[in-house]
Scaffold this motif. Structure first.
Motif, PDB file in Angstrom:
ATOM      1  N   ARG A  97       0.833  -1.208   0.000  1.00  5.41           N
ATOM      2  CA  ARG A  97       0.000   0.000   0.000  1.00  5.41           C
ATOM      3  C   ARG A  97       0.867   1.257   0.000  1.00  5.41           C
ATOM      4  O   ARG A  97       0.358   2.352  -0.241  1.00  5.41           O
ATOM      5  N   HIS A  98       2.135   1.105   0.299  1.00  4.05           N
ATOM      6  CA  HIS A  98       3.070   2.231   0.277  1.00  4.05           C
ATOM      7  C   HIS A  98       3.663   2.378  -1.119  1.00  4.05           C
ATOM      8  O   HIS A  98       3.973   1.374  -1.775  1.00  4.05           O
ATOM      9  N   ASP A  99       3.852   3.577  -1.553  1.00  2.00           N
ATOM     10  CA  ASP A  99       4.497   3.803  -2.848  1.00  2.00           C
ATOM     11  C   ASP A  99       5.888   3.184  -2.879  1.00  2.00           C
ATOM     12  O   ASP A  99       6.293   2.600  -3.895  1.00  2.00           O
ATOM     13  N   ASP A 100       6.627   3.331  -1.778  1.00  2.00           N
ATOM     14  CA  ASP A 100       7.973   2.740  -1.727  1.00  2.00           C
ATOM     15  C   ASP A 100       7.898   1.220  -1.798  1.00  2.00           C
ATOM     16  O   ASP A 100       8.779   0.567  -2.371  1.00  2.00           O
ATOM     17  N   GLY A 101       6.837   0.642  -1.224  1.00  2.00           N
ATOM     18  CA  GLY A 101       6.675  -0.803  -1.290  1.00  2.00           C
ATOM     19  C   GLY A 101       6.390  -1.270  -2.703  1.00  2.00           C
ATOM     20  O   GLY A 101       6.932  -2.281  -3.166  1.00  2.00           O
ATOM     21  N   LYS A 102       5.552  -0.534  -3.414  1.00  2.00           N
ATOM     22  CA  LYS A 102       5.283  -0.865  -4.815  1.00  2.00           C
ATOM     23  C   LYS A 102       6.549  -0.736  -5.650  1.00  2.00           C
ATOM     24  O   LYS A 102       6.803  -1.562  -6.545  1.00  2.00           O
ATOM     25  N   ALA A 103       7.338   0.288  -5.340  1.00  2.28           N
ATOM     26  CA  ALA A 103       8.591   0.472  -6.071  1.00  2.28           C
ATOM     27  C   ALA A 103       9.543  -0.688  -5.825  1.00  2.28           C
ATOM     28  O   ALA A 103      10.239  -1.161  -6.739  1.00  2.28           O
ATOM     29  N   LEU A 104       9.579  -1.194  -4.577  1.00  2.00           N
ATOM     30  CA  LEU A 104      10.430  -2.349  -4.265  1.00  2.00           C
ATOM     31  C   LEU A 104       9.986  -3.572  -5.052  1.00  2.00           C
ATOM     32  O   LEU A 104      10.818  -4.313  -5.594  1.00  2.00           O
ATOM     33  N   LEU A 105       8.667  -3.799  -5.103  1.00  2.00           N
ATOM     34  CA  LEU A 105       8.174  -4.962  -5.841  1.00  2.00           C
ATOM     35  C   LEU A 105       8.541  -4.845  -7.316  1.00  2.00           C
ATOM     36  O   LEU A 105       8.964  -5.834  -7.933  1.00  2.00           O
ATOM     37  N   ARG A 106       8.394  -3.666  -7.884  1.00  2.00           N
ATOM     38  CA  ARG A 106       8.734  -3.499  -9.299  1.00  2.00           C
ATOM     39  C   ARG A 106      10.210  -3.805  -9.536  1.00  2.00           C
ATOM     40  O   ARG A 106      10.577  -4.408 -10.546  1.00  2.00           O
ATOM     41  N   ARG A 107      11.053  -3.408  -8.599  1.00  2.00           N
ATOM     42  CA  ARG A 107      12.481  -3.692  -8.744  1.00  2.00           C
ATOM     43  C   ARG A 107      12.757  -5.187  -8.623  1.00  2.00           C
ATOM     44  O   ARG A 107      13.607  -5.733  -9.327  1.00  2.00           O
ATOM     45  N   LEU A 108      12.049  -5.853  -7.726  1.00  2.00           N
ATOM     46  CA  LEU A 108      12.207  -7.306  -7.608  1.00  2.00           C
ATOM     47  C   LEU A 108      11.786  -7.999  -8.897  1.00  2.00           C
ATOM     48  O   LEU A 108      12.430  -8.955  -9.342  1.00  2.00           O
ATOM     49  N   VAL A 109      10.712  -7.506  -9.500  1.00  2.00           N
ATOM     50  CA  VAL A 109      10.205  -8.107 -10.729  1.00  2.00           C
ATOM     51  C   VAL A 109      11.232  -8.011 -11.856  1.00  2.00           C
ATOM     52  O   VAL A 109      11.303  -8.903 -12.713  1.00  2.00           O
ATOM     53  N   GLU A 110      12.040  -6.981 -11.857  1.00  2.00           N
ATOM     54  CA  GLU A 110      13.057  -6.834 -12.900  1.00  2.00           C
ATOM     55  C   GLU A 110      13.985  -8.038 -12.954  1.00  2.00           C
ATOM     56  O   GLU A 110      14.476  -8.413 -14.027  1.00  2.00           O
ATOM     57  N   SER A 111      14.253  -8.642 -11.799  1.00  2.00           N
ATOM     58  CA  SER A 111      15.191  -9.760 -11.729  1.00  2.00           C
ATOM     59  C   SER A 111      14.506 -11.103 -11.520  1.00  2.00           C
ATOM     60  O   SER A 111      15.173 -12.105 -11.293  1.00  2.00           O
ATOM     61  N   ALA A 112      13.181 -11.122 -11.590  1.00  2.00           N
ATOM     62  CA  ALA A 112      12.441 -12.359 -11.334  1.00  2.00           C
ATOM     63  C   ALA A 112      12.031 -13.022 -12.635  1.00  2.00           C
ATOM     64  O   ALA A 112      11.992 -12.405 -13.693  1.00  2.00           O
ATOM     65  N   HIS A 113      11.729 -14.290 -12.531  1.00  2.00           N
ATOM     66  CA  HIS A 113      11.214 -15.059 -13.663  1.00  2.00           C
ATOM     67  C   HIS A 113       9.717 -15.328 -13.523  1.00  2.00           C
ATOM     68  O   HIS A 113       9.006 -15.449 -14.519  1.00  2.00           O
ATOM     69  N   VAL A 114       9.257 -15.435 -12.257  1.00  2.00           N
ATOM     70  CA  VAL A 114       7.868 -15.829 -11.980  1.00  2.00           C
ATOM     71  C   VAL A 114       7.332 -14.973 -10.843  1.00  2.00           C
ATOM     72  O   VAL A 114       8.063 -14.654  -9.903  1.00  2.00           O
ATOM     73  N   LEU A 115       6.069 -14.607 -10.933  1.00  2.00           N
ATOM     74  CA  LEU A 115       5.336 -14.031  -9.802  1.00  2.00           C
ATOM     75  C   LEU A 115       4.061 -14.842  -9.630  1.00  2.00           C
ATOM     76  O   LEU A 115       3.358 -15.115 -10.606  1.00  2.00           O
ATOM     77  N   VAL A 116       3.784 -15.235  -8.389  1.00  3.06           N
ATOM     78  CA  VAL A 116       2.557 -15.973  -8.075  1.00  3.06           C
ATOM     79  C   VAL A 116       1.751 -15.155  -7.077  1.00  3.06           C
ATOM     80  O   VAL A 116       2.284 -14.716  -6.052  1.00  3.06           O
TER      81      VAL A 116
END
Length: 421
Positions: A97-116
């Protein structure tokens, strides 16, 4: 997208079996809770993927409070239920719910192969981190969405549990005592089936992404999953108009193939073919049982309601009534299909289960050992790792943010102070 993973030595591999698995190098972001989702990502973790379980810092997966609770040092407690479905994962807290939290997730997605994820359809979109947004960041991302009714259709936004899937997928209506009311299947079969189909979908999509560089949405519905478990109900209805009803322990058209009482419990007996019927008469009955009933030599006759009710079943009940489960299993041997109906204590002690490493023991420091089910997937070169620990809430947050995203200790401290992690 890179093949980046958390730095060796700082990952949960310390708690894993030594050898890398078949999915070694695959990074999975797990934004799921309860079972339909956590079980899917757990299987991927067992197979060697680095699974990062993301929980809200103040509202973690509420199965952490589900029984049985293991009591640890002092007032600490840990859910065995949570541990069973979250082994081999890295625990991270992020407030989406935090903008910084969403930004962290987007950064994690850059290096991920799968999201569930297993939110109700539309929830991730409202948070600004849905599939269409994340695929712009990482076009190769395999995005698995597990939900009650799937991502489209008139029911898509309905709240759902396992029972919702059993009810709307047809399984509940056909399970129960013969001639009696429907009975729920005695496990969360909708959650489990959706998770298993989720794994299949993820692996297929990963293969496609490796080949083409193109990710995709894997859309799994619990209702869909349950429908596929109804055996012949759909085809029988479409061909004959017959609606499946509860049959108790009987099979829709094969006999004998059901539960029978014996001296100390019950056994499943499935000697329905002509070969097995003849052998069963010889093994369990008297020599005359087969010779004196020539009209029962045909499966078609044995399957008829009248012959089965009046002659076949009473004959079998006479064979089994005075014998124990062990005696009957010994008599049946490798000749005819007969199995004792075992309670869970008997299953845990079963030598075949032990030989297949299907009940495993994991040591949780401060809590003692915990027995859970192992993996039914047996691979000769890259066997699943099954004794990894489930993480405490946020146990690996700093490790993941430092090693995968390159954040400094000061940046991590700022995020923690702000309630983002």
């Amino acid at each position: 997208m890179t093949n980046a993973s958390v730095a060796p030595g700082s990952t949960s591999r310390k708690t894993h079996d030594a050898e890398p698995g078949a999915l070694d190098g695959v990074v999975v972001i797990d934004i799921t809770r309860v079972v339909a989702g956590p079980y899917c990502s757990m299987i991927l973790a067992d197979l060697g993927a680095t699974v990062i379980k993301v929980e809200h810092p103040d509202e973690p997966d509420y199965t952490r409070t589900f029984p049985p609770m293991l009591q640890g040092d002092g007032a600490r407690s840990m859910s065995g239920f949570f541990a069973q479905y979250n082994r081999n994962k890295l625990g991270v807290t992020i407030n989406l719910r935090h903008d910084d939290g969403k930004a962290l997730l987007r950064r994690l997605v850059e290096s991920a192969h799968v999201l569930v994820e297993n939110f109700r359809p539309g929830t991730m979109d409202k948070l600004g981190v849905g599939y269409e947004t994340l695929r712009q960041i990482n076009p190769q991302l395999v995005y698995a969405a597990l939900s009650g009714f799937g991502q489209h259709g008139p029911y898509r936004t309905k709240p759902a549990y396992d029972n919702s899937a059993q009810a709307t997928g047809g399984l509940w209506s056909m399970n129960g005592p013969l001639g009696g009311p429907p009975v729920r299947v005695g496990t969360i079969i909708g959650d489990l089936a959706a998770s298993l189909y989720g794994v299949v979908g993820v692996l297929a999509a990963l293969r496609h992404a490796e080949r083409t560089g193109e990710g995709q949405l894997v859309d799994i519905s619990q209702q869909d999953s349950v429908l596929t478990l109804t055996e012949n109900a759909v085809v029988n209805y479409s061909a004959t108009g017959e609606v499946a009803m509860p049959l108790g322990n009987q099979h829709p058209f094969v006999r004998p193939y059901e539960l029978f009482p014996c001296a100390d419990g019950f056994v499943f007996f499935g000697g329905y073919t002509d070969k097995f019927w003849k052998l069963s008469c010889e093994i369990f009955g008297a020599p005359s049982d087969f010779a004196d009933n020539p009209d029962l030599h045909s499966m078609a006759v044995r399957f008829s309601d009248e012959a089965y009710r009046d002659r076949v079943r009473p004959l079998i009940e006479g064979w089994f009534r005075s014998r124990t489960k062990a005696e009957l299993e010994n008599l049946a041997g490798d000749h005819v299909p007969l199995s004792a109906v075992k309670n869970i204590s008997e299953v845990v002690a079963d030598p075949q289960i032990a030989a297949r490493d299907m009940v495993i023991e994991t040591e949780y420091e401060g809590f003692g050992s915990l027995q859970t089910f192992g993996s039914p997937i047996k691979l000769t070169r890259t066997p699943p790792r099954v004794r990894g620990l489930a993480p405490h809430t946020g146990a690996h947050t700093e490790t993941v943010l430092r090693d995968l995203l390159g954040l400094t200790q000061d940046e991590i401290a700022d995020l923690r102070r702000g309630g983002t992690i």
